[in-house]
Design an enzyme around this catalytic site. Structure first.
Site, PDB file in Angstrom:
ATOM      1  N   LYS A  76     -62.175 -44.874  54.588  1.00  0.00           N
ATOM      2  CA  LYS A  76     -62.850 -45.543  53.625  1.00  0.00           C
ATOM      3  C   LYS A  76     -63.849 -44.915  53.024  1.00  0.00           C
ATOM      4  CE  LYS A  76     -65.293 -50.108  53.090  1.00  0.00           C
ATOM      5  NZ  LYS A  76     -65.776 -51.439  53.931  1.00  0.00           N
ATOM      6  N   SER A 151     -65.429 -54.898  50.976  1.00  0.00           N
ATOM      7  CA  SER A 151     -65.605 -53.556  50.369  1.00  0.00           C
ATOM      8  C   SER A 151     -64.174 -52.748  50.896  1.00  0.00           C
ATOM      9  CB  SER A 151     -66.749 -52.854  50.484  1.00  0.00           C
ATOM     10  OG  SER A 151     -67.023 -52.721  51.965  1.00  0.00           O
ATOM     11  N   SER A 175     -66.524 -57.657  54.633  1.00  0.00           N
ATOM     12  CA  SER A 175     -65.869 -56.572  54.078  1.00  0.00           C
ATOM     13  C   SER A 175     -64.537 -56.082  54.703  1.00  0.00           C
ATOM     14  CB  SER A 175     -66.691 -55.207  53.914  1.00  0.00           C
ATOM     15  OG  SER A 175     -67.695 -55.325  52.783  1.00  0.00           O
TER      16      SER A 175
END
Length: 472
Positions: A76, A151, A175
């Site tokens: 990520k 996210s 997220s």
């Protein structure tokens, strides 16, 4: 069935048994990315193909070592990984190449993962829509005209489309859970401290976020969690628990879960969200669990006030130095500037009140867990929205007063650092996926993962209904 359709657990067993080579796995991964990534934009900063194939060939030569040996993984883009840009989706950091891995990334690398690139995120990881001025927008594999959330949006899309077997994510305000629900996969926010924060960051003040795993099954969640989790002597909140992967299968008969629904009407919902989730709750009957509807157990407005104050305070602390640089400030998104300025305007009394509410909610939740094994809520209040929206501005006719108010349903878990696993809840009449959160008591990670394992065995949504066009 191709290699990319396999679970991470099965694939890694084959790799360690030398039934398949790391080079073959890498080639399958790259072929899938070439086919699936162009319309989705989930994996960014992809490393050169020749270099990746060389790394896989070297892994084959060196032989099996580590739980993730030979597994291609994209990290990520809110996490630092040596050799890859750490942009956080911001043009300010577009050329930043970290010199060291974040702790959970280092653990994955040490376990034998071969890093191939990054997964896309919103700018600075703020908001649940993975779009930024560096890499653009990530699209939902089930409808490329819609958002996949964030996210950890790039992570979720890469899983659903079979470009990845298991990935890391992080969760401040849903997220890990919101994008998992919107991509028909699993995301796990662990109890605070189980996956330690990076030791170079603040270790004490108002922790809200944590890293965790994402996958297409709870078994693969647990496999990756066992790599990421565990005490680090430099991180005072960290601790040892598990292992998890060997304890997932359990008799769930007699477990009691509480359905929170829309928190007594406090959370506005898109049409069909609650109906889809409540239909999915019937799965608990198959598992021998008792489901009870729970009235709102705590004032929703108090939770929200505590959350936005502590969040703005935290964002102001982390992004403040960029804001103070006159060259950088024009490059910061409007929502981030709002958070920074709001956080800096808070008084000590407001911060203490937010912390007091947080403490009271933890005490109340602890009481609930004396009766219930898990609290159940939707992973989102809206269906995946059009990809060209910044964020939903109203739900069911109710105006949203902030850029993230539409995500309110994730904060009861986030605010007090509870474990929460997002599981697929099926699809609405619109053909779009929705998810449920199974929320457990602090350090009750194994319990909610066991519930998720039973759920997956009963439903199998990621395999039952992969997105059209996913490589297979």
């Amino acid at each position: 069935m191709t290699l990319t359709d396999l679970s991470a657990t099965k694939l890694l067993a084959m790799l360690h048994a030398r039934e398949v080579t790391a080079a073959e796995v890498m080639q399958a991964c790259l072929d899938c990315i070439a086919q699936e990534n162009p319309p989705l934009n989930a994996i960014v900063a992809l490393k050169d193909t020749d270099a990746l194939m060389e790394a896989a060939a070297q892994a084959d030569k060196d032989g099996p070592s580590g739980a993730l040996w030979g597994l291609p993984m994209a990290v990520k883009d809110t996490a630092n990984a040596v050799g890859f840009p750490g942009t956080l989706g911001s043009p300010i950091l577009a050329k930043f190449i970290p010199k060291r891995d974040d702790l959970h990334v280092a653990r994955m690398r040490a376990a034998g993962a071969i890093f191939i690139g990054k997964t896309n995120v919103p700018e600075f990881g703020l908001g649940s829509h993975s779009v930024n001025p560096v890499y653009g927008a990530t699209r939902n594999p089930y409808d490329t005209g819609r958002s996949v959330g964030g996210s950890s949006g790039g992570a979720a899309a890469s899983l659903a489309s079979r470009m990845q077997w298991a990935v890391d994510g992080s969760d401040m305000m849903g997220s890990l859970r919101n994008p998992a629900g919107w991509a028909n996969v699993y995301g796990f926010r662990p109890s605070f401290g189980l996956v330690p924060a990076d030791p170079d960051r603040d270790l004490y003040l108002h922790p809200l976020a944590t890293s965790g795993p994402m996958a297409r099954s709870p078994e693969d969640l647990a496999l990756l969690l066992d790599v990421q989790a565990g005490r680090d002597p430099r991180v005072p909140s960290s601790y040892d628990d598990g292992p998890f992967a060997t304890q997932l299968d359990a008799d769930l008969k007699g477990r009691r879960v509480a359905w929170l629904g829309d928190w007594g009407g406090a959370w506005p919902m898109d049409d069909g969200v609650i109906a889809t989730c409540e239909a999915a709750l019937n799965t608990f009957d198959m598992l021998g669990c008792t489901v009870e509807s729970l009235p709102a157990p705590f004032p929703a407005e108090d939770l929200w006030q505590s959350w936005i104050d502590l969040r703005s305070f935290a964002v102001a602390g982390s992004l403040g130095p960029l804001y103070d640089n006159p060259d950088y400030r024009p490059l910061i998104r409007e929502d981030a500037i709002w958070e920074i300025e709001r956080g800096r305007a808070l008084s000590a009394q407001q911060i203490m009140r937010a912390s007091s509410i947080r403490s009271n909610w933890f005490r109340k939740a602890s009481e609930l867990f004396q009766t219930y094994d898990a609290l159940i809520a939707p992973t989102a209040q809206v269906w995946p929205f059009p990809v060209d929206w910044a964020h939903p501005k109203q739900i069911a006719g109710q105006q949203m007063d902030t850029y993230h108010r539409w995500m309110e349903c994730v904060i009861p878990c986030s605010l007090i650092g509870l474990p929460g696993v997002a599981v697929p809840a099926g699809f609405g009449d619109n053909g779009l996926p929705m998810g449920l959160q199974f929320i457990g008591p602090h350090r009750g990670d194994l319990g909610v993962l066991q519930l998720a394992q039973g759920w997956h065995q009963a439903t199998g949504w990621p395999d039952k209904r992969p997105p059209q066009g996913a490589a297979g």
